[in-house]
Design a protein around this motif. Sequence first.
Motif, PDB file in Angstrom:
ATOM      1  N   SER A   1      -2.378   1.553   6.894  1.00  0.00           N
ATOM      2  CA  SER A   1      -1.724   0.492   6.124  1.00  0.00           C
ATOM      3  C   SER A   1      -1.130  -0.588   7.018  1.00  0.00           C
ATOM      4  N   TYR A   2      -0.475  -0.185   8.104  1.00  0.00           N
ATOM      5  CA  TYR A   2       0.279  -1.154   8.910  1.00  0.00           C
ATOM      6  C   TYR A   2      -0.611  -2.289   9.411  1.00  0.00           C
ATOM      7  N   HIS A   3      -1.813  -1.937   9.876  1.00  0.00           N
ATOM      8  CA  HIS A   3      -2.712  -2.965  10.417  1.00  0.00           C
ATOM      9  C   HIS A   3      -3.136  -3.954   9.340  1.00  0.00           C
ATOM     10  N   PHE A   4      -3.169  -3.495   8.097  1.00  0.00           N
ATOM     11  CA  PHE A   4      -3.502  -4.382   6.982  1.00  0.00           C
ATOM     12  C   PHE A   4      -2.298  -5.225   6.573  1.00  0.00           C
ATOM     13  N   VAL A   5      -1.148  -4.566   6.347  1.00  0.00           N
ATOM     14  CA  VAL A   5       0.037  -5.238   5.814  1.00  0.00           C
ATOM     15  C   VAL A   5       0.468  -6.405   6.711  1.00  0.00           C
ATOM     16  N   VAL A   6       0.368  -6.215   8.016  1.00  0.00           N
ATOM     17  CA  VAL A   6       0.869  -7.245   8.933  1.00  0.00           C
ATOM     18  C   VAL A   6       0.007  -8.518   8.910  1.00  0.00           C
ATOM     19  N   THR A   7      -1.162  -8.438   8.264  1.00  0.00           N
ATOM     20  CA  THR A   7      -2.059  -9.604   8.193  1.00  0.00           C
ATOM     21  C   THR A   7      -2.015 -10.318   6.846  1.00  0.00           C
ATOM     22  N   ARG A   8      -1.219  -9.829   5.888  1.00  0.00           N
ATOM     23  CA  ARG A   8      -1.264 -10.369   4.524  1.00  0.00           C
ATOM     24  C   ARG A   8       0.073 -10.962   4.106  1.00  0.00           C
ATOM     25  N   HIS A   9       0.044 -12.194   3.613  1.00  0.00           N
ATOM     26  CA  HIS A   9       1.267 -12.826   3.107  1.00  0.00           C
ATOM     27  C   HIS A   9       1.765 -12.155   1.829  1.00  0.00           C
ATOM     28  N   ASN A  10       0.855 -11.595   1.024  1.00  0.00           N
ATOM     29  CA  ASN A  10       1.292 -10.963  -0.234  1.00  0.00           C
ATOM     30  C   ASN A  10       1.578  -9.470  -0.064  1.00  0.00           C
ATOM     31  N   SER A  11       1.789  -9.042   1.195  1.00  0.00           N
ATOM     32  CA  SER A  11       2.256  -7.677   1.502  1.00  0.00           C
ATOM     33  C   SER A  11       3.508  -7.797   2.374  1.00  0.00           C
ATOM     34  N   PRO A  12       4.644  -8.145   1.765  1.00  0.00           N
ATOM     35  CA  PRO A  12       5.820  -8.510   2.574  1.00  0.00           C
ATOM     36  C   PRO A  12       6.559  -7.333   3.210  1.00  0.00           C
ATOM     37  N   PHE A  13       6.295  -6.106   2.758  1.00  0.00           N
ATOM     38  CA  PHE A  13       6.935  -4.930   3.337  1.00  0.00           C
ATOM     39  C   PHE A  13       6.004  -3.745   3.159  1.00  0.00           C
ATOM     40  N   ALA A  14       6.356  -2.612   3.762  1.00  0.00           N
ATOM     41  CA  ALA A  14       5.482  -1.434   3.760  1.00  0.00           C
ATOM     42  C   ALA A  14       6.274  -0.193   3.384  1.00  0.00           C
ATOM     43  N   GLU A  15       5.534   0.840   2.981  1.00  0.00           N
ATOM     44  CA  GLU A  15       6.144   2.129   2.642  1.00  0.00           C
ATOM     45  C   GLU A  15       6.118   3.057   3.843  1.00  0.00           C
ATOM     46  N   PHE A  16       7.199   3.797   4.040  1.00  0.00           N
ATOM     47  CA  PHE A  16       7.209   4.871   5.025  1.00  0.00           C
ATOM     48  C   PHE A  16       7.552   6.174   4.319  1.00  0.00           C
ATOM     49  N   LEU A  17       6.623   7.118   4.350  1.00  0.00           N
ATOM     50  CA  LEU A  17       6.842   8.436   3.748  1.00  0.00           C
ATOM     51  C   LEU A  17       7.654   9.295   4.714  1.00  0.00           C
ATOM     52  N   MET A  18       8.806   9.746   4.255  1.00  0.00           N
ATOM     53  CA  MET A  18       9.675  10.571   5.099  1.00  0.00           C
ATOM     54  C   MET A  18       9.149  12.009   5.094  1.00  0.00           C
ATOM     55  N   MET A  19       8.420  12.365   6.140  1.00  0.00           N
ATOM     56  CA  MET A  19       7.795  13.685   6.159  1.00  0.00           C
ATOM     57  C   MET A  19       8.646  14.768   6.822  1.00  0.00           C
ATOM     58  N   HIS A  20       9.842  14.405   7.243  1.00  0.00           N
ATOM     59  CA  HIS A  20      10.806  15.420   7.668  1.00  0.00           C
ATOM     60  C   HIS A  20      11.234  16.207   6.427  1.00  0.00           C
ATOM     61  N   PRO A  21      11.325  17.550   6.507  1.00  0.00           N
ATOM     62  CA  PRO A  21      11.608  18.342   5.300  1.00  0.00           C
ATOM     63  C   PRO A  21      12.902  17.959   4.604  1.00  0.00           C
TER      64      PRO A  21
ATOM     65  N   PRO B   1       0.801  -1.222   0.000  1.00  0.00           N
ATOM     66  CA  PRO B   1       0.000   0.000   0.000  1.00  0.00           C
ATOM     67  C   PRO B   1       0.835   1.275   0.000  1.00  0.00           C
ATOM     68  N   HIS B   2       0.240   2.301  -0.577  1.00  0.00           N
ATOM     69  CA  HIS B   2       0.845   3.634  -0.613  1.00  0.00           C
ATOM     70  C   HIS B   2       0.697   4.280   0.757  1.00  0.00           C
ATOM     71  N   GLY B   3       1.829   4.639   1.355  1.00  0.00           N
ATOM     72  CA  GLY B   3       1.830   5.455   2.581  1.00  0.00           C
ATOM     73  C   GLY B   3       0.774   5.083   3.605  1.00  0.00           C
ATOM     74  N   SER B   4       0.051   6.057   4.061  1.00  0.00           N
ATOM     75  CA  SER B   4      -1.140   5.988   4.925  1.00  0.00           C
ATOM     76  C   SER B   4      -0.938   5.422   6.320  1.00  0.00           C
ATOM     77  N   SER B   5       0.308   5.381   6.797  1.00  0.00           N
ATOM     78  CA  SER B   5       0.592   5.185   8.220  1.00  0.00           C
ATOM     79  C   SER B   5      -0.119   3.974   8.822  1.00  0.00           C
ATOM     80  N   VAL B   6      -0.695   4.149  10.022  1.00  0.00           N
ATOM     81  CA  VAL B   6      -1.296   3.011  10.745  1.00  0.00           C
ATOM     82  C   VAL B   6      -2.394   2.319   9.953  1.00  0.00           C
TER      83      VAL B   6
END
Length: 396
Positions: free
Chosen positions: A326-346, A319-324
């Motif tokens: 996404s995380y709650h979804f990704v951790v439950t899916r075998h076909n979501s092996p990693f997640a995106e973290f948007l670096m919001m520091h300038p 999934p694209h970004g979207s913080s928590v």
Amino acid sequence: MVTLSRIKHVRAFTVRGGGADYHDQGEGHWIDDHIATPMAKYPEYRQSRQSFGINVLGTLVVEIEAEDGTIGFAVTTGGEPACYIVEKHLARFLEGRSPTDYEKIWDQMFFSTQYYGRKGLVVNAISGVDLALWDLLGKLRDEPVYQLLGGAVRDELQFYATGARPDVAKELGFIGGKLPLHHGPAEGEEGMHKNIALLADMRAKCGDDFWLMYDCWMALDVNYATKLATRAWNECGLKWIEEAISPDDYWGYAELKRNVPKGMLVTTGEHEATRWGFRMLLEMDCCDIIQPDVGWCGGVTELLKISALADAAGKLVVPHGSSVYSYHFVVTRHNSPFAEFLMMHPGPTEVVPMFAPQLLGEPVPQNGRMRTSALDKPGFGVELNRDIALHRPYTH
């Protein structure tokens, strides 16, 4: 059978600055520094995405209150127009209902708005309502959302970082770094050389074993994207090329996927919505990884259907970004092996919460990883910051 408290009120607010509308940043932020866009063919809109209005909507905050006073909430984009849709149209499908009726509620929200919706702003609004509903359900059941989705399939999440400094992302422990593309077709061969030069510089700084990706934000045509992909693969070992062309050009994506060097991945989907949109991407073999944004594609209820389609097609869902959300979804899916973290520091040179200042208690990766136990609070595990200037433009 335990009967849960029914839904009493639905409220929609908007707020400006950062948070879910992460493009709404101050000057000097990497996210608005001469990034290639479909509008870059017009020189006056080339330097800043805010110049053509990427930040006009602001954040949508949806609150759903149960009769016992429990409140579920969520944030996404959509601002004041989405507030109108939530208050004047969608609220009728929730109030008086059980929060366990999320399938029926989603179906009624989508098909009642189909004549003016289907994608974009309306589905953003539906997504916000759906996420707030799952947050409420988790709080009423005293369970994190990932438990409601079937439980975790791994003990930790691992992340790649999106931002202008993949070299810093490597130092911070991320598994890869995704760069914004700065120059599109309108800037010709000179722009192409600059794109490759930046990538080559980052490859030299990061070494050969670190993932590097290019986010093209719908800015390219098939010909330019093919040239960029080929050079970036041959000269710099680019892992994937993301959202290279217009999200409506499924035929172009299918052609691009055929064109890119063998082994390079084509990814897209952050601006796609619903199971039908993703079915097009999958059946037409447009990409290797789909990247739905749970705050834009229809919420968790729809993301589960999208993910099942991808799983059956042998494709990954990252999934694209979207913080928590996404995380709650990704951790439950075998076909979501990693997640995106948007670096919001300038800079971006530090790991900071993605949806600040709107969310309180938002977990962030440590050394590029996050233990599943960091998500062990009811609902999505975050609270709404009541100190920000929430505005409720409409009531019902």
